[in-house]
Design an enzyme around this catalytic site. Structure first.
Site: not given
Ligand code: ADP
Length: 661
Positions: A116, A200, A235, A297
């Site tokens: 990431k 973040e 999530h 993917r």
């Molecule tokens: P993973 O790879 O574990 O799925 P992501 O980075 O795609 O993690 O984030 C998964 C979920 O977490 C997102 O869809 C959102 O709901 C929440 N999320 C991610 N980043 C943030 C953020 N900066 N603020 C609030 N919620 C977040």
């Protein structure tokens, strides 16, 4: 085009890929573990090859075995599906080293998006907005705490190698930062072997909006519009839709262009998804969306994009992998209507979404909607893999129409033998905020307990279950479906009582025949009159309280499942449930009467127990099984622990021999 491909996956996505390949005249090779020998994807493929035992690590993640299978079968290309090896660059290299084509992006593109922090840095350079925060190299706790301070609380700590919501910690106060950092690092280390994190800004009201992109080896990249996946639980995506509610043409243009820039920056080829998070605390705004990550993917939720574009994304993947240019240019792509997808899972919402295993004794999807599934009635949902039963996909001209179709479709899904989230999903469709398109990732969490609890069966369903248990709904074999009822009449006026278990409680139901096909059923002080208008043994027309309605009745080894008015209700014969206890009586040991999960252990070696004490509670099929001490004695050994998945007959507890007790 390829003549033969191997699909390095299982379940619904393997079946999905086979369907398109077949339509295109491409032969398919399935791979399977020992647990999947009789699985649907194996049955659908032209040929199938065993790649190892049930554990995914030794089968679906076994690169050497899969490459060997591909070579032995003469396949020219490998489709990875999603999950398993789909985003593993080493796998891509192994496929290519074997002289085969990988149906997906290059190993290099996957690596660029794999972590990431690096992905965010890359995207920043490509002019794609990223979530404000720190995604550099430095990892000292004090330094990161300073960055969190600069970003402003609340912040989100993310394991850079994270996925599936793992390794993420929200921190609201500086005092909690150090502990949260440690725990995110630990989780990243144990789940992904990488303890590095990024920090973040935590969005107060986030929406998950992702853009489907496609690239080819000829320098073309297009986007296939967006999907909104904000309806999440911890999530994890629950219901997805396309397009995103409230999206303006300008914002779509901006997000689409950013996603295309992201893909172009890494020379992307094949299907990919650029995930953005939008801060909607002041509504959906063009200057408030940020790159989160790219999935290199096909996504689980790709069918909603197919529904609104009329395209087959697997066909596009195959064409691009075979060297063809993208079938369409950006200006030839349009959105038609609205689509939803709900993920139907074998799990129990009332028990914190505990995955359910067991035999799927009934599985019938509704007509007229797209159901992507990798299982059929009779299959076993094992503890080895993701317990998804199906994806239910609906399409309508407008959002409200597509959503209404989804709710109806979910109510018409008939699943017996395992607990599912179908009722939970149908209740979600009725959430006012969701229906209004006012979504964000916290919606499910805020909606509360009401979503989780399955309403108990209404009285007429209890009555019907009693009639079913006594055999009065059976067709009598010959032409006369009412033979049993006539037989019933022979013993006239007498009443019969049946004991059924439902919702964890035992119910006594007393049935009296009142007249021609009319019954009285008494249950917990209530009296219900119920009429049967027609029956073919499975579908009955029920008359109750001035209404008539159809119900279907299924039986499996554990009891009866009744579907009526959009709900499924499972009943177990109470005698059957009690039977396990009886079979255990006497002896020195407790063993598992069926495969299941150990939920509670109330004792330990050395403890003195009395006959009848509840010692081990298992969850098996859809029942809770309480296993009691067969006699007075002293516990010698408890070879299982809470959370263990045990096989039928597995030893759960051993008592000291009688003379020692
Ligand atoms: P993973 O790879 O574990 O799925 P992501 O980075 O795609 O993690 O984030 C998964 C979920 O977490 C997102 O869809 C959102 O709901 C929440 N999320 C991610 N980043 C943030 C953020 N900066 N603020 C609030 N919620 C977040």
């Amino acid at each position: 085009m390829f003549r033969k491909i191997l699909i390095a996956n299982r379940g619904e996505i393997a079946c999905r890929v086979i369907r398109t390949a077949r339509r295109m005249g491409i032969a398919t090779v399935a791979v399977h573990s020992d647990a999947d020998r009789a699985a649907l994807h194996v049955a659908l493929a032209d040929e199938a090859i065993r790649i190892g035992p049930a554990e995914a690590a030794k089968s679906y993640l076994n690169i050497a075995a899969i490459i060997e299978a591909a070579k032995a079968s003469g396949a020219e290309a490998v489709h990875p599906g999603y999950g398993f090896l789909s985003e593993n660059p080493d796998f891509v290299e192994a496929v290519e080293a074997a002289g085969l084509a990988f149906i997906g992006p290059s190993a290099k593109a996957i690596r660029a998006m794999g972590l990431k922090d690096a992905a965010k840095a890359l995207m920043e350079k490509a002019g794609v907005p990223v979530v404000p925060g720190y995604h550099g190299e430095r990892q000292e706790s004090v330094f990161l705490a300073g960055e969190a301070e600069a970003i402003g609380y609340p912040v989100l700590i993310k394991a850079r190698a994270g996925g599936g919501g793992k390794g993420m910690r929200r921190v609201d106060h500086p005092a909690d930062f150090a502990a949260a950092l440690e725990s995110a690092r630990r989780e990243g280390e144990s789940a992904f072997g990488d303890g590095c994190v990024l920090v973040e800004k935590y969005m107060a009201k986030p929406r998950h909006i992702e853009v489907q992109v496609f690239g080819d080896g000829h320098g073309n990249v297009v986007h296939l519009f967006e999907r909104d996946c904000s309806l999440q639980r911890r999530h994890q995506k629950v219901i997805e839709e396309a397009p995103a509610p409230g999206m303006t043409a300008e914002m779509r243009e901006a997000m689409g262009a950013a996603a295309v820039r992201a893909a172009a920056a890494i020379g992307y080829s094949g299907a990919g998804t650029v995930e953005f998070i939008a801060d909607v605390s002041e509504g959906l705004r063009q200057d408030r969306f940020y790159f989160m990550e790219m999935n290199t993917r096909l996504q689980v939720e790709h069918p909603v994009t197919e529904a609104i574009t009329g395209l087959d994304l697997v066909e596009w993947q195959l064409r691009v992998a075979a060297g063809e240019p993208l079938p369409k240019r950006q200006d030839a792509l349009f959105i038609d209507g609205w689509a939803f997808e709900a993920r139907l899972y074998a799990e129990n919402p009332a028990r914190d979404f505990l995955p359910a295993t067991g035999r799927l004794s009934v599985f019938e999807g509704p007509e007229g909607v797209r159901i992507d599934s990798g299982v059929r009635a009779g299959d076993v949902i094992t503890p080895y893999y993701d317990p998804m039963i199906a994806k239910v996909v609906t399409h309508g001209r407008a959002r409200a129409e597509a959503l209404a179709k989804l709710e109806t479709a979910l109510q018409q899904c008939r699943v017996g033998g395992v607990t599912t989230n179908a009722g939970f999903l149908a209740r979600l469709c009725r959430l006012p905020a969701f229906a209004a398109g006012d979504v964000d990732t916290g919606l499910i969490g805020r909606a509360g307990e009401g979503l989780l609890a399955e309403p108990g069966a209404p009285e007429e369903v209890f009555a019907l279950a009693a009639l079913a248990a006594l055999g009065f709904l059976d067709a009598s074999g010959d032409a006369d479906p009412w033979g049993h009822i006539r037989g019933f009449r022979l013993w006239g006026g007498a009443a019969q009582t049946v004991f059924l278990e439902h919702g964890g409680e035992e119910h006594a139901l007393r049935v009296t025949l009142l007249g021609s096909n009319l019954f009285r059923v008494e249950h917990s002080g209530l009296s219900t009159e119920i009429g049967l208008e027609a029956s073919d043994g499975r579908t009955v027309r029920v008359a109750f309280d001035g209404h008539t309605f159809p119900a279907t009745v299924h039986r499996d080894e554990t009891g009866i499942v009744l579907f009526s008015r959009g709900h499924g209700h499972a009943f177990t014969r109470a005698e059957a449930a009690g039977h396990h206890g009886a079979a255990q009586a006497g002896g020195d040991r407790l063993s598992a009467p069926m495969p299941g999960l150990v939920r509670i252990v109330t004792t330990a070696p050395g403890a003195r127990v009395a006959k009848g004490d509840a010692l081990v509670t298992m969850e098996a099929m859809k029942m809770e099984l309480v296993l009691a001490a067969p006699r007075d004695g002293v516990v010698a050994a408890v070879p299982v622990a809470v959370g263990d998945q045990v096989a039928e007959g597995a030893l759960l507890l051993q008592l000291e021999p009688e003379e020692a007790a």
